[in-house]
Write an enzyme that holds these catalytic residues in place. Structure first.
Site, PDB file in Angstrom:
ATOM      1  N   SER A  10       0.823  -1.214   0.000  1.00 27.98           N
ATOM      2  CA  SER A  10       0.000   0.000   0.000  1.00 27.98           C
ATOM      3  C   SER A  10       0.853   1.258   0.000  1.00 27.98           C
ATOM      4  CB  SER A  10      -0.889  -0.007   1.218  1.00 27.98           C
ATOM      5  OG  SER A  10      -0.086  -0.323   2.362  1.00 27.98           O
ATOM      6  N   TRP A  13       3.597   3.045  -5.052  1.00 26.03           N
ATOM      7  CA  TRP A  13       3.331   2.269  -6.259  1.00 26.03           C
ATOM      8  C   TRP A  13       2.129   1.342  -6.057  1.00 26.03           C
ATOM      9  CZ3 TRP A  13       2.566   2.131 -10.902  1.00 26.03           C
ATOM     10  CH2 TRP A  13       2.874   1.097 -11.796  1.00 26.03           C
ATOM     11  N   PHE A  88      10.273  -7.008   3.672  1.00 26.32           N
ATOM     12  CA  PHE A  88       9.025  -7.370   4.359  1.00 26.32           C
ATOM     13  C   PHE A  88       8.616  -8.821   4.067  1.00 26.32           C
ATOM     14  CE2 PHE A  88       6.623  -3.114   5.186  1.00 26.32           C
ATOM     15  CZ  PHE A  88       7.794  -2.513   5.623  1.00 26.32           C
ATOM     16  N   LYS A 111      10.648  -4.098  -7.481  1.00 27.02           N
ATOM     17  CA  LYS A 111      11.856  -3.926  -8.296  1.00 27.02           C
ATOM     18  C   LYS A 111      13.072  -4.048  -7.398  1.00 27.02           C
ATOM     19  CE  LYS A 111       9.937  -1.291 -12.129  1.00 27.02           C
ATOM     20  NZ  LYS A 111       9.923  -0.036 -12.918  1.00 27.02           N
ATOM     21  N   ALA A 154       5.217   6.286 -10.371  1.00 28.32           N
ATOM     22  CA  ALA A 154       3.924   5.966  -9.761  1.00 28.32           C
ATOM     23  C   ALA A 154       2.928   7.130  -9.830  1.00 28.32           C
ATOM     24  CB  ALA A 154       4.134   5.526  -8.311  1.00 28.32           C
ATOM     25  N   LYS A 205      18.746  -1.792 -14.621  1.00 30.07           N
ATOM     26  CA  LYS A 205      18.678  -0.424 -15.165  1.00 30.07           C
ATOM     27  C   LYS A 205      19.308   0.592 -14.215  1.00 30.07           C
ATOM     28  CE  LYS A 205      14.634   0.786 -12.762  1.00 30.07           C
ATOM     29  NZ  LYS A 205      13.314   1.315 -12.595  1.00 30.07           N
ATOM     30  N   ASN A 272      18.985   7.472  -9.087  1.00 37.19           N
ATOM     31  CA  ASN A 272      20.332   6.952  -9.305  1.00 37.19           C
ATOM     32  C   ASN A 272      21.120   7.860 -10.250  1.00 37.19           C
ATOM     33  OD1 ASN A 272      20.438   4.196  -7.880  1.00 37.19           O
ATOM     34  ND2 ASN A 272      18.478   4.164  -8.942  1.00 37.19           N
ATOM     35  N   LYS A 303      16.227   5.445  -0.613  1.00 38.05           N
ATOM     36  CA  LYS A 303      17.500   4.741  -0.740  1.00 38.05           C
ATOM     37  C   LYS A 303      17.962   4.707  -2.197  1.00 38.05           C
ATOM     38  CE  LYS A 303      18.273   4.042   3.443  1.00 38.05           C
ATOM     39  NZ  LYS A 303      19.353   4.850   3.999  1.00 38.05           N
TER      40      LYS A 303
END
Lengths: 345, 345
Positions: A10, A13, A88, A111, A154, A205, A272, A303
């Site tokens: 939830s 995304w 998780f 991902k 998203a 990627k 990135n 992150k």
């Protein structure tokens, strides 16, 4: 019997994809109208129909029902969509035991990638990890796993800007089921029978995006950046074949949204690219800054995934003895972790 | 006998490529040191070794010798590089008659495409036009033609920023010869035996760039633009197969520099993207402006290629009865020439 869909996740995304799933579950007789969404604070969703924390300003379909207990969420589910941080998995998945329907299928929107911690350092797909977690107990069923990957910022998907995505599946009939669940007028989903290729694209990627960021930071123009993106796409393809050659890697996967499109988006936008741009500028200015400092200063608690993946990829290609086949990945690793190449190189 | 190289053309791209050809002709025993370059004002090049008009600030190798007479330029030439505006072909090429060596091969760097003016409206490759012009007279030889295409902003190539390019050739041995002539440490050239695919990519990318520009002008984000680029690449591939299916179109061509890399560069930079961005913004603001006005205001005398190509492509796919297979090209044509889609679409 209509398919019973559960959405495990939830965040940003997960909430964005709920806008597509909810609409389709309402509109199409193939699906049960009600879609459970796993979340610890259900009142927010169930009263306001909005995820004010992770996707503020977007109304969620009213048939999306939040539920804090994952076992209730997946009770009798025939199609399970996973979109949770992959750390998780271990605490959450075991709680689903014995609850979902026999023959249920799963789709991972996560991902990322894991690597074996020793020995061959082999890359491990998150969808395989999920499958393994679900069949851990004696007699637990093997859930056929697909993935959904693509050029999917998203908030833009939630707003209804046109976007595409790719389902990587093991069998075309399951791919079709997932397409039916996700596909809307503004979200065009196509299936390819290649789970590993589609999922690895979503992780690799981020390594290429570091190269694109270095290029931007050093002021190189469009030719050089296009070369990095193109060579990156070819090395992603090669990486898939070297490590998952036994899993039906398909050339066409790399021309799908999960391949070239997601790569392009990530190499022009994305965190990135941005942090690598700053990293390179700092080196060029003679004031180098560590990755974790840049991450802390720029990402507002998010992150950076590319740097960790670049290190793991390097270990994996070294262990396999194929470093020479990946000159771009190797050079990116070198710049990121060994300082810039010396002028004599 | 070393190869005798002639460079027919001396504009911005012709001068940039001279920096690579000149270096290789000097350094490698396969080539005669002296390279003739066709230009009407030879003194500038031969004294200052700089094309002050089209590529100021870049020193040309001293073995590049400008010559105003194209017959002298190609006298005894075994490898001919063409990089002139394609409306120069008819007046210039006949003057070469009987001069170049028997068995000479050619390489076209000309990006563009012609279409038959009636009937099937079939696309015609510039490299085929060149070949046809050279064999027009009785007994004239057929010159085997290759092409060089890629993500190549000329000034960046001339400066020595890293770039890649693709040779499309009919035979691998000729591809190798051309690679040897063009390849340097900062200009990585690879051959693919697919003249038509490589050359068509160089022309069709400009149509897709219009779509990318519309997307930017209307404020859509990365997902939508990535989708346009990806679908554009697939429609370019389909276009090649529909019209040149008899000419060894290869899937791998589209993952070379001439394909995905040139397309990405053109959809993020480039004049077609820029003018389409302005065109869409003007429509959205309720103050539409004609293409020729935008061209005159923005391009400083340069020409917009995408709009003409988009119109010709539309006529060709209509004549062939394959409009439905090209939804993106059709939509781009519609927006560019029939106004924006109505809200009910």
């Amino acid at each position: 019997m209509p398919e019973k869909v559960a959405l495990i996740g939830s965040g940003n995304w997960g909430s964005a994809i709920a806008t597509k799933i909810g609409v389709n579950a309402s509109a199409c007789a193939d699906f049960d109208d009600k879609v459970y969404m796993w979340w610890v604070r259900p009142a927010l969703i169930n009263e306001k129909h909005e995820n004010v924390i992770y996707l503020p300003g977007i109304e969620l379909p009213h048939n999306i029902v939040a539920c804090p207990d994952v076992a209730t969420c997946v009770d009798g589910a025939t199609m399970m969509v996973f979109v949770i941080p992959h750390n998780f998995l271990a605490p959450i998945v075991p709680k689903m035991e014995g609850k979902f329907a026999k023959g249920a299928i799963g789709c991972s929107l996560i991902k990322g990638i894991e690597f074996e911690k020793e020995g061959d350092m082999k890359p491990i797909l998150i969808s395989d990890l999920l499958q393994a977690e679900m069949k851990k107990s004696d007699g637990a069923p093997v859930v056929d796993m697909s993935v959904l990957m693509g050029a999917n910022v998203a908030n833009e998907v939630a707003k209804g800007d046109f976007a595409e995505a790719t389902i990587g599946c093991t069998k075309p009939e399951n791919g079709l089921k997932w397409c039916k669940l996700f596909n809307t007028k503004d979200f065009a989903v196509q299936a390819v029978t290649d789970v590993a290729g589609a999922e690895l694209c979503g992780a690799m990627k981020n390594v290429v995006a570091l190269g694109a960021g270095f290029c931007d930071g050093l002021g190189y123009g469009g030719n050089t950046k296009a070369a990095i993106i193109r060579i990156g796409l070819k090395e992603m393809q090669k990486f898939c074949k070297v490590f998952y050659g036994d899993r039906q890697i398909k050339d066409e996967t790399f021309l799908e949204s999960c391949g070239v499109a997601d790569l392009v988006t990530t190499c022009f936008g994305g965190r990135n690219r941005k942090c690598a741009d700053i990293f390179a500028k700092n080196i060029a200015a003679g004031t180098p800054k560590a990755w974790d400092v840049i991450e802390a200063e720029e990402l507002n608690g998010q992150k950076l995934q590319g740097t960790g993946t670049a290190q793991d990829v390097m270990k994996a290609i070294k262990a396999k003895g194929v470093v020479d086949a990946f000159p771009l990945f190797s050079q990116i690793h070198k710049i990121a972790f060994e300082g810039p190449p010396s002028p004599t190189h």
